[in-house]
Design a protein around this motif. Sequence first.
Motif, PDB file in Angstrom:
ATOM      1  N   GLY A 183       0.802  -1.220   0.000  1.00 34.00           N
ATOM      2  CA  GLY A 183       0.000   0.000   0.000  1.00 34.00           C
ATOM      3  C   GLY A 183       0.830   1.263   0.000  1.00 34.00           C
ATOM      4  N   VAL A 184       0.137   2.405   0.044  1.00 32.56           N
ATOM      5  CA  VAL A 184       0.801   3.708  -0.032  1.00 32.56           C
ATOM      6  C   VAL A 184       0.833   4.364   1.348  1.00 32.56           C
ATOM      7  CG1 VAL A 184       0.132   3.997  -2.434  1.00 32.56           C
ATOM      8  CG2 VAL A 184      -1.355   4.915  -0.640  1.00 32.56           C
ATOM      9  N   ASN A 185       1.550   5.462   1.418  1.00 30.48           N
ATOM     10  CA  ASN A 185       1.719   6.188   2.675  1.00 30.48           C
ATOM     11  C   ASN A 185       0.382   6.657   3.239  1.00 30.48           C
ATOM     12  OD1 ASN A 185       2.309   8.772   4.350  1.00 30.48           O
ATOM     13  ND2 ASN A 185       4.312   7.818   4.104  1.00 30.48           N
ATOM     14  N   GLU A 186       0.289   6.709   4.556  1.00 35.92           N
ATOM     15  CA  GLU A 186      -0.978   7.033   5.214  1.00 35.92           C
ATOM     16  C   GLU A 186      -1.365   8.508   5.127  1.00 35.92           C
ATOM     17  OE1 GLU A 186      -1.211   5.468   9.160  1.00 35.92           O
ATOM     18  OE2 GLU A 186      -1.436   3.401   8.452  1.00 35.92           O
ATOM     19  N   TRP A 187      -0.529   9.363   4.528  1.00 36.59           N
ATOM     20  CA  TRP A 187      -0.980  10.740   4.305  1.00 36.59           C
ATOM     21  C   TRP A 187      -2.184  10.754   3.363  1.00 36.59           C
ATOM     22  CZ3 TRP A 187      -1.198  12.595  -0.604  1.00 36.59           C
ATOM     23  CH2 TRP A 187      -0.364  12.012  -1.567  1.00 36.59           C
ATOM     24  N   ASP A 188      -2.288   9.727   2.520  1.00 38.88           N
ATOM     25  CA  ASP A 188      -3.470   9.554   1.678  1.00 38.88           C
ATOM     26  C   ASP A 188      -4.464   8.726   2.479  1.00 38.88           C
ATOM     27  OD1 ASP A 188      -5.413   8.634  -0.163  1.00 38.88           O
ATOM     28  OD2 ASP A 188      -3.999   8.826  -1.825  1.00 38.88           O
ATOM     29  N   ILE A 189      -5.393   9.389   3.146  1.00 32.78           N
ATOM     30  CA  ILE A 189      -6.314   8.711   4.067  1.00 32.78           C
ATOM     31  C   ILE A 189      -7.165   7.671   3.344  1.00 32.78           C
ATOM     32  CG2 ILE A 189      -8.195   9.010   5.718  1.00 32.78           C
ATOM     33  CD1 ILE A 189      -5.532  10.131   6.658  1.00 32.78           C
ATOM     34  N   ALA A 190      -7.667   8.027   2.175  1.00 35.99           N
ATOM     35  CA  ALA A 190      -8.578   7.133   1.460  1.00 35.99           C
ATOM     36  C   ALA A 190      -7.900   5.823   1.076  1.00 35.99           C
ATOM     37  CB  ALA A 190      -9.126   7.827   0.218  1.00 35.99           C
ATOM     38  N   VAL A 240      -1.904  -8.357  -1.905  1.00 35.00           N
ATOM     39  CA  VAL A 240      -3.010  -7.458  -2.206  1.00 35.00           C
ATOM     40  C   VAL A 240      -2.437  -6.054  -2.381  1.00 35.00           C
ATOM     41  CG1 VAL A 240      -5.147  -6.436  -1.353  1.00 35.00           C
ATOM     42  CG2 VAL A 240      -4.675  -8.862  -0.963  1.00 35.00           C
ATOM     43  N   CYS A 241      -2.733  -5.435  -3.498  1.00 39.26           N
ATOM     44  CA  CYS A 241      -2.151  -4.135  -3.838  1.00 39.26           C
ATOM     45  C   CYS A 241      -3.210  -3.034  -3.740  1.00 39.26           C
ATOM     46  CB  CYS A 241      -1.586  -4.167  -5.249  1.00 39.26           C
ATOM     47  SG  CYS A 241      -0.375  -5.487  -5.521  1.00 39.26           S
ATOM     48  N   ALA A 242      -2.774  -1.851  -3.316  1.00 39.76           N
ATOM     49  CA  ALA A 242      -3.708  -0.740  -3.098  1.00 39.76           C
ATOM     50  C   ALA A 242      -4.363  -0.252  -4.385  1.00 39.76           C
ATOM     51  CB  ALA A 242      -2.989   0.415  -2.406  1.00 39.76           C
ATOM     52  N   THR A 243      -3.727  -0.484  -5.536  1.00 39.51           N
ATOM     53  CA  THR A 243      -4.328  -0.161  -6.835  1.00 39.51           C
ATOM     54  C   THR A 243      -3.950  -1.237  -7.847  1.00 39.51           C
ATOM     55  OG1 THR A 243      -2.497   1.085  -7.820  1.00 39.51           O
ATOM     56  CG2 THR A 243      -3.977   2.310  -6.358  1.00 39.51           C
ATOM     57  N   ASP A 244      -4.697  -1.293  -8.923  1.00 36.25           N
ATOM     58  CA  ASP A 244      -4.379  -2.239  -9.994  1.00 36.25           C
ATOM     59  C   ASP A 244      -3.033  -1.918 -10.635  1.00 36.25           C
ATOM     60  OD1 ASP A 244      -6.770  -3.477  -9.538  1.00 36.25           O
ATOM     61  OD2 ASP A 244      -7.770  -2.750 -11.348  1.00 36.25           O
ATOM     62  N   ASN A 245      -2.711  -0.637 -10.739  1.00 33.87           N
ATOM     63  CA  ASN A 245      -1.438  -0.252 -11.338  1.00 33.87           C
ATOM     64  C   ASN A 245      -0.255  -0.802 -10.539  1.00 33.87           C
ATOM     65  OD1 ASN A 245      -0.180   1.392 -13.503  1.00 33.87           O
ATOM     66  ND2 ASN A 245       0.730   2.493 -11.781  1.00 33.87           N
ATOM     67  N   ILE A 246      -0.386  -0.783  -9.217  1.00 36.74           N
ATOM     68  CA  ILE A 246       0.642  -1.369  -8.358  1.00 36.74           C
ATOM     69  C   ILE A 246       0.747  -2.871  -8.633  1.00 36.74           C
ATOM     70  CG2 ILE A 246       1.229  -1.883  -5.943  1.00 36.74           C
ATOM     71  CD1 ILE A 246      -0.018   0.827  -5.214  1.00 36.74           C
ATOM     72  N   CYS A 247      -0.402  -3.517  -8.823  1.00 37.45           N
ATOM     73  CA  CYS A 247      -0.412  -4.958  -9.127  1.00 37.45           C
ATOM     74  C   CYS A 247       0.397  -5.291 -10.372  1.00 37.45           C
ATOM     75  CB  CYS A 247      -1.842  -5.446  -9.349  1.00 37.45           C
ATOM     76  SG  CYS A 247      -2.804  -5.699  -7.857  1.00 37.45           S
ATOM     77  N   LEU A 248       0.332  -4.432 -11.357  1.00 35.19           N
ATOM     78  CA  LEU A 248       1.016  -4.719 -12.614  1.00 35.19           C
ATOM     79  C   LEU A 248       2.528  -4.796 -12.431  1.00 35.19           C
ATOM     80  CD1 LEU A 248      -1.048  -2.485 -15.076  1.00 35.19           C
ATOM     81  CD2 LEU A 248      -1.287  -4.935 -14.631  1.00 35.19           C
ATOM     82  N   GLY A 249       3.060  -3.943 -11.554  1.00 31.99           N
ATOM     83  CA  GLY A 249       4.487  -4.016 -11.256  1.00 31.99           C
ATOM     84  C   GLY A 249       4.848  -5.318 -10.576  1.00 31.99           C
ATOM     85  N   VAL A 250       4.008  -5.769  -9.646  1.00 33.65           N
ATOM     86  CA  VAL A 250       4.230  -7.038  -8.944  1.00 33.65           C
ATOM     87  C   VAL A 250       4.140  -8.212  -9.910  1.00 33.65           C
ATOM     88  CG1 VAL A 250       3.306  -8.583  -7.173  1.00 33.65           C
ATOM     89  CG2 VAL A 250       3.443  -6.120  -6.734  1.00 33.65           C
ATOM     90  N   LEU A 251       3.121  -8.211 -10.759  1.00 32.73           N
ATOM     91  CA  LEU A 251       2.957  -9.301 -11.726  1.00 32.73           C
ATOM     92  C   LEU A 251       4.166  -9.411 -12.651  1.00 32.73           C
ATOM     93  CD1 LEU A 251      -0.808  -8.947 -12.768  1.00 32.73           C
ATOM     94  CD2 LEU A 251       0.224 -10.817 -11.464  1.00 32.73           C
ATOM     95  N   ARG A 252       4.697  -8.260 -13.054  1.00 36.34           N
ATOM     96  CA  ARG A 252       5.879  -8.276 -13.931  1.00 36.34           C
ATOM     97  C   ARG A 252       7.059  -8.953 -13.227  1.00 36.34           C
ATOM     98  NH1 ARG A 252       8.048  -5.353 -18.303  1.00 36.34           N
ATOM     99  NH2 ARG A 252      10.055  -6.326 -18.755  1.00 36.34           N
ATOM    100  N   TYR A 253       7.279  -8.594 -11.960  1.00 33.56           N
ATOM    101  CA  TYR A 253       8.393  -9.183 -11.215  1.00 33.56           C
ATOM    102  C   TYR A 253       8.208 -10.687 -11.046  1.00 33.56           C
ATOM    103  CZ  TYR A 253      11.852 -10.031  -7.578  1.00 33.56           C
ATOM    104  OH  TYR A 253      12.921 -10.519  -6.851  1.00 33.56           O
TER     105      TYR A 253
END
Length: 330
Positions: A183-190, A240-253
Amino acid sequence: MDRKVTIQDIANMVNVSKSSVSRYLNNGYVSEENAKKIKEAIEKTGFETNFFAKRLKTKKSGLVGIVIPRIDSVTIGKVLTGINKKLMENDYQGIILISELDIEKELANINSLYQQGVDGIIINSMAITKKHIQLISRLSIPTIFTGQKNEFTNYIKIDDYEAGKILGSYFKSKGHKNIVFLGVNEWDIAVGVDRKNGFIDAVKKDNPDCNVQFVETDFSFTNAYSKASQILEYKPTAIVCATDNICLGVLRYLHENNIKVPEEISVAGFGGYDIGSVSYPTLTTVAFDYELIGIKAAQGILDLIEGKELEENKDTSLRLIERESVGGIN
């Protein structure tokens, strides 16, 4: 056909500067003497039939300011599509300013749009700070936030906590007990707090043996890719990734390192991006209707401009899309 009267024509007629006429039309300061002369010239020439006269009579510009954090985002593009659709239906135009993921620039953009005389401002904010609340409290026009919420502001947003719960319950039903949440930093509450907490609360409910580790990334594909080796140290059965875009980086690796998805590790995200339906394997996700959020935000700001009450933020745009990237644990 008669030539259309311009601001410069009005200025020449009454011997004032073009900027003085512009300030008058935008409700800015002009001396009482010059204001009277400009008004008489406008009435004499029929200049009131154009855009500026509409503003003079209705005290509205027909413009809505839109502040976004960046332009290279699938979600922002869909939100803007919804906003533009609703504004056009109501004869409004949007003015877009980009904050480039800079909170201070975001605040400056809000103030700039106000100075330009827009009727209201939609803010797709990275975070709602005390400075945001102080600024909008001084404005004489309505504002509405998307993406984040605060009890002191008007907002339209996805229920990120509920989205997290949907995916958490799904992984619980699949039997996963050793999970990494990227996930991302908690400054992004949502995204950084609500989405993560919803997932953890749901997957661990009545499931005491479940363990969820957290690894921090940003929103980029490349940073997610670089975090994948750290994730694997936890030996998870699911990521589990906070966004689908983050998932794509994981899938590539995982693909480059011959780790099979979902046979060895399951992967899922949030967003419902179109690219998830053509990735390999196709991506399980909680889909958000971002265009609907844009439509609701635009309708909300138009209602506020007209002095109406903002409708309760009822959101029904969350949907689990089960694809190939998640398997069960026997």
